[in-house]
Design an enzyme around this catalytic site. Structure first.
Site, PDB file in Angstrom:
ATOM      1  N   ARG A   1       0.778  -1.150  -0.133  1.00 21.01           N
ATOM      2  CA  ARG A   1       0.092  -0.019  -0.015  1.00 21.01           C
ATOM      3  C   ARG A   1       0.730   1.191  -0.011  1.00 21.01           C
ATOM      4  O   ARG A   1       0.448   2.431  -0.182  1.00 21.01           O
ATOM      5  CB  ARG A   1      -0.855   0.158   1.472  1.00 21.01           C
ATOM      6  CG  ARG A   1      -1.876  -1.046   1.388  1.00 21.01           C
ATOM      7  CD  ARG A   1      -2.855  -0.861   2.435  1.00 21.01           C
ATOM      8  NE  ARG A   1      -3.824  -1.673   2.475  1.00 21.01           N
ATOM      9  CZ  ARG A   1      -5.172  -1.262   2.577  1.00 21.01           C
ATOM     10  NH1 ARG A   1      -5.603  -0.163   2.501  1.00 21.01           N
ATOM     11  NH2 ARG A   1      -6.152  -2.122   2.497  1.00 21.01           N
TER      12      ARG A   1
ATOM     13  N   TYR B   1       0.655   4.062  -2.706  1.00 22.86           N
ATOM     14  CA  TYR B   1      -0.670   5.170  -2.444  1.00 22.86           C
ATOM     15  C   TYR B   1      -0.437   5.969  -1.442  1.00 22.86           C
ATOM     16  O   TYR B   1      -0.628   7.368  -1.377  1.00 22.86           O
ATOM     17  CB  TYR B   1      -2.008   4.375  -2.444  1.00 22.86           C
ATOM     18  CG  TYR B   1      -3.299   4.896  -2.340  1.00 22.86           C
ATOM     19  CD1 TYR B   1      -3.560   5.801  -3.374  1.00 22.86           C
ATOM     20  CD2 TYR B   1      -3.975   4.901  -1.349  1.00 22.86           C
ATOM     21  CE1 TYR B   1      -4.671   6.426  -3.514  1.00 22.86           C
ATOM     22  CE2 TYR B   1      -5.070   5.815  -1.120  1.00 22.86           C
ATOM     23  CZ  TYR B   1      -5.518   6.499  -2.351  1.00 22.86           C
ATOM     24  OH  TYR B   1      -6.682   7.168  -2.168  1.00 22.86           O
ATOM     25  N   ASP B   2      -0.003   5.441  -0.220  1.00 20.50           N
ATOM     26  CA  ASP B   2       0.085   6.216   1.238  1.00 20.50           C
ATOM     27  C   ASP B   2       0.982   7.201   0.962  1.00 20.50           C
ATOM     28  O   ASP B   2       0.891   8.475   1.261  1.00 20.50           O
ATOM     29  CB  ASP B   2       0.339   5.070   2.372  1.00 20.50           C
ATOM     30  CG  ASP B   2      -0.729   3.995   2.496  1.00 20.50           C
ATOM     31  OD1 ASP B   2      -1.350   3.947   1.472  1.00 20.50           O
ATOM     32  OD2 ASP B   2      -0.831   3.591   3.724  1.00 20.50           O
ATOM     33  N   GLU B   3       2.142   6.505   0.316  1.00 22.42           N
ATOM     34  CA  GLU B   3       3.323   7.632   0.242  1.00 22.42           C
ATOM     35  C   GLU B   3       3.218   8.769  -0.552  1.00 22.42           C
ATOM     36  O   GLU B   3       3.676   9.848  -0.643  1.00 22.42           O
ATOM     37  CB  GLU B   3       4.774   7.004   0.252  1.00 22.42           C
ATOM     38  CG  GLU B   3       5.003   6.098   1.419  1.00 22.42           C
ATOM     39  CD  GLU B   3       5.382   6.909   2.735  1.00 22.42           C
ATOM     40  OE1 GLU B   3       5.100   8.108   2.774  1.00 22.42           O
ATOM     41  OE2 GLU B   3       5.793   5.996   3.607  1.00 22.42           O
TER      42      GLU B   3
ATOM     43  N   LYS C   1       0.285  10.143  -1.779  1.00 25.76           N
ATOM     44  CA  LYS C   1      -0.731  11.057  -0.946  1.00 25.76           C
ATOM     45  C   LYS C   1      -0.084  11.732   0.227  1.00 25.76           C
ATOM     46  O   LYS C   1      -0.137  12.727   0.250  1.00 25.76           O
ATOM     47  CB  LYS C   1      -2.026  10.357  -0.473  1.00 25.76           C
ATOM     48  CG  LYS C   1      -2.815   9.637  -1.693  1.00 25.76           C
ATOM     49  CD  LYS C   1      -3.470  10.614  -2.483  1.00 25.76           C
ATOM     50  CE  LYS C   1      -4.402  10.183  -3.340  1.00 25.76           C
ATOM     51  NZ  LYS C   1      -5.134  10.929  -4.139  1.00 25.76           N
TER      52      LYS C   1
ATOM     53  N   ASN D   1     -13.206   6.088   3.675  1.00 25.48           N
ATOM     54  CA  ASN D   1     -13.969   4.849   2.756  1.00 25.48           C
ATOM     55  C   ASN D   1     -15.294   5.469   2.270  1.00 25.48           C
ATOM     56  O   ASN D   1     -15.990   5.687   3.249  1.00 25.48           O
ATOM     57  CB  ASN D   1     -14.080   3.511   3.447  1.00 25.48           C
ATOM     58  CG  ASN D   1     -12.805   2.969   3.642  1.00 25.48           C
ATOM     59  OD1 ASN D   1     -12.194   3.349   4.595  1.00 25.48           O
ATOM     60  ND2 ASN D   1     -12.478   1.630   2.970  1.00 25.48           N
TER      61      ASN D   1
ATOM     62  N   TYR E   1     -11.858 -10.884   4.100  1.00 22.70           N
ATOM     63  CA  TYR E   1     -10.472 -11.183   4.134  1.00 22.70           C
ATOM     64  C   TYR E   1     -10.086 -11.117   5.557  1.00 22.70           C
ATOM     65  O   TYR E   1     -10.720 -10.615   6.581  1.00 22.70           O
ATOM     66  CB  TYR E   1      -9.644  -9.986   3.487  1.00 22.70           C
ATOM     67  CG  TYR E   1      -9.928 -10.036   2.028  1.00 22.70           C
ATOM     68  CD1 TYR E   1     -10.516 -10.969   1.333  1.00 22.70           C
ATOM     69  CD2 TYR E   1      -9.453  -8.859   1.254  1.00 22.70           C
ATOM     70  CE1 TYR E   1     -10.711 -10.915  -0.012  1.00 22.70           C
ATOM     71  CE2 TYR E   1      -9.791  -8.779   0.048  1.00 22.70           C
ATOM     72  CZ  TYR E   1     -10.402  -9.844  -0.962  1.00 22.70           C
ATOM     73  OH  TYR E   1     -10.516  -9.838  -2.047  1.00 22.70           O
TER      74      TYR E   1
ATOM     75  N   ARG F   1     -10.352   1.716  11.237  1.00 23.74           N
ATOM     76  CA  ARG F   1     -10.328   3.082  10.687  1.00 23.74           C
ATOM     77  C   ARG F   1     -11.629   3.779  10.916  1.00 23.74           C
ATOM     78  O   ARG F   1     -12.887   3.183  10.696  1.00 23.74           O
ATOM     79  CB  ARG F   1     -10.182   2.865   9.191  1.00 23.74           C
ATOM     80  CG  ARG F   1      -9.806   4.293   8.625  1.00 23.74           C
ATOM     81  CD  ARG F   1      -9.671   4.232   7.154  1.00 23.74           C
ATOM     82  NE  ARG F   1      -8.551   3.759   6.552  1.00 23.74           N
ATOM     83  CZ  ARG F   1      -8.366   3.015   5.678  1.00 23.74           C
ATOM     84  NH1 ARG F   1      -9.362   2.605   4.762  1.00 23.74           N
ATOM     85  NH2 ARG F   1      -7.114   2.564   5.167  1.00 23.74           N
TER      86      ARG F   1
HETATM   87  N1  UDP Z   1     -12.048  -6.889   2.231  1.00 20.17           N
HETATM   88  C1  UDP Z   1     -12.860  -8.164   2.208  1.00 20.17           C
HETATM   89  N2  UDP Z   1     -13.270  -8.544   1.169  1.00 20.17           N
HETATM   90  C2  UDP Z   1     -13.117  -7.954   0.151  1.00 20.17           C
HETATM   91  C3  UDP Z   1     -12.483  -6.808  -0.299  1.00 20.17           C
HETATM   92  C4  UDP Z   1     -12.040  -6.192   0.932  1.00 20.17           C
HETATM   93  O1  UDP Z   1     -12.822  -8.725   3.471  1.00 20.17           O
HETATM   94  O2  UDP Z   1     -13.521  -8.815  -0.749  1.00 20.17           O
HETATM   95  C5  UDP Z   1     -11.516  -6.123   3.341  1.00 20.17           C
HETATM   96  C6  UDP Z   1     -10.337  -5.503   3.178  1.00 20.17           C
HETATM   97  O3  UDP Z   1      -9.454  -6.817   3.734  1.00 20.17           O
HETATM   98  C7  UDP Z   1     -10.338  -4.336   4.149  1.00 20.17           C
HETATM   99  C8  UDP Z   1     -11.756  -3.964   4.069  1.00 20.17           C
HETATM  100  O4  UDP Z   1     -12.416  -4.873   3.574  1.00 20.17           O
HETATM  101  O5  UDP Z   1      -9.929  -4.907   5.555  1.00 20.17           O
HETATM  102  C9  UDP Z   1     -11.833  -2.542   3.337  1.00 20.17           C
HETATM  103  O6  UDP Z   1     -10.926  -2.860   2.107  1.00 20.17           O
HETATM  104  P1  UDP Z   1     -10.984  -2.116   0.934  1.00 20.17           P
HETATM  105  O7  UDP Z   1     -10.456  -2.375  -0.165  1.00 20.17           O
HETATM  106  O8  UDP Z   1     -12.626  -1.607   0.487  1.00 20.17           O
HETATM  107  O9  UDP Z   1     -10.654  -0.680   1.304  1.00 20.17           O
HETATM  108  P2  UDP Z   1      -9.390  -0.128   2.304  1.00 20.17           P
HETATM  109  O10 UDP Z   1      -9.946   0.607   3.326  1.00 20.17           O
HETATM  110  O11 UDP Z   1      -8.466  -1.300   2.680  1.00 20.17           O
HETATM  111  O12 UDP Z   1      -8.520   0.701   1.512  1.00 20.17           O
END
Ligand code: UDP
Length: 314
Positions: free
Chosen positions: A143, A146-148, A150, A175, A205, A276
């Site tokens: 990540r 993206y983070d760096e 921004k 989000n 996940y 978050r």
């Molecule tokens: N996530 C999940 N299933 C998915 C896609 C994402 O459980 O099919 C989880 C991901 O691991 C994270 C959270 O949902 O913990 C939010 O992920 P997203 O990609 O929406 O945005 P992020 O806030 O991580 O940039």
């Protein structure tokens, strides 16, 4: 009426911003190279007398002939799977693209707003996150691109503000979801909706206890507009503090869609933030803004949009 340049204007957020300024009566210059944006998001604006589309990669010198009052720099991949696919482009648009857009703002005497992100807080050690928190970011993780980028973009924005007197705004977006998110965007809400509508397994996940706080796009656009019209130069969080675990979010989407999907667990991507949540009190005190759309209502609207687009494409 204002002339407004929106980079990334054919993306999810960018296209909603184009709509907002067009409905205000302003003239919009929408710039996008379609790396992750799509023409479908702006088809309805094409041919409008105050809408101008410029296909362009903003990491190169940007030329716009007309006067500009506002520049909103929204161009960037914004989904974790996009950072994996386009790591160099992600770094370039946040760094070189921000530099070019700031240079244009300086040349035009335009007010500049950078779309920054809650990702500047990384995997946060403070909860909820206030604007004063400096973050916990792994610069060399997946990540990091993206983070760096921004974080660099914020630093570059402050440098142009302090040394060139450019009138700048820094928006930290948490989000956000809503109509026009790409079906295959890879983020949690698009994935869960797509999977639920197809009665396919919903992929949570990790163990699903990680949290996010999700904001409906209309609320976000209102917050962006208010920040742009304010005189605050330091960063402002815009997000909905309504926090939920990913497992509960999947279950909620399953319930709303009436899906028969099973919820399955897959590996947690590395550096995935555990929690978050915005501290949105600065936005409330300064801008009189707070999120109004409940998650239930926002999800229902988004699910309707996804089901319409999926049925057209099948
Ligand atoms: N996530 C999940 N299933 C998915 C896609 C994402 O459980 O099919 C989880 C991901 O691991 C994270 C959270 O949902 O913990 C939010 O992920 P997203 O990609 O929406 O945005 P992020 O806030 O991580 O940039």
């Amino acid at each position: 009426m204002a002339n407004v340049l929106i980079t990334g204007g054919a993306g999810f957020l960018g296209s909603h911003l184009c709509d907002r300024f067009i409905s205000n009566g302003d003239t919009v210059f929408c710039m996008d190279n379609f790396l992750t944006g799509t023409a479908d998001n702006i088809t309805h604006l094409m041919g409008h007398p105050r809408f101008n589309f410029i296909e362009y990669d903003v990491t190169n010198f940007i030329h716009v002939g007309e006067d500009l009052d506002y520049i909103l720099h929204f161009a960037s991949p914004a989904s974790p799977i996009d950072y994996l696919k386009y790591p160099i482009q992600t770094l370039k648009v946040g760094s070189l693209g921000t530099h070019k857009a700031l240079g244009l703002a300086k040349a035009k005497g335009a007010r500049f707003l950078i779309a920054s992100t809650s990702e500047v807080y990384g995997d946060p050690l403070e909860h909820p996150q206030k604007e004063e928190y400096w973050g916990n970011v792994n610069p060399v993780g997946i990540r990091g691109v993206y983070d760096e980028a921004k974080r660099f973009a914020e630093a570059m924005t402050m440098a142009y503000h302090r040394y060139h007197n450019v009138d700048t705004r820094i928006l930290r977006i948490f989000n956000t979801y809503g109509p026009r998110m790409r079906v295959n965007d890879g983020r949690a809400i698009p994935n869960f909706i797509k999977q639920a509508l197809a009665n396919q397994p919903m992929t949570v996940y990790g163990d699903g206890t990680q949290t996010r706080s999700v904001c409906y796009v209309d609320d976000l656009v209102e917050g962006i507009y208010r920040l742009l019209m304010s005189d605050e130069n330091m960063p402002v969080n815009i997000g909905n503090p309504d926090e939920i675990t990913m497992l509960d979010l999947a279950q909620e989407i399953k319930d709303i869609t009436g899906s028969s999907s099973e919820i399955i667990f897959e590996d947690l991507p590395s550096d995935d933030p555990k929690v978050r949540q915005p501290d949105a009190s600065k936005a409330k005190n300064l801008l009189g803004w707070e999120a109004k759309v409940s998650r239930r209502v926002g999800l229902e609207k988004t699910i309707l949009d996804f089901s319409q687009r999926l049925s057209v494409n099948n």
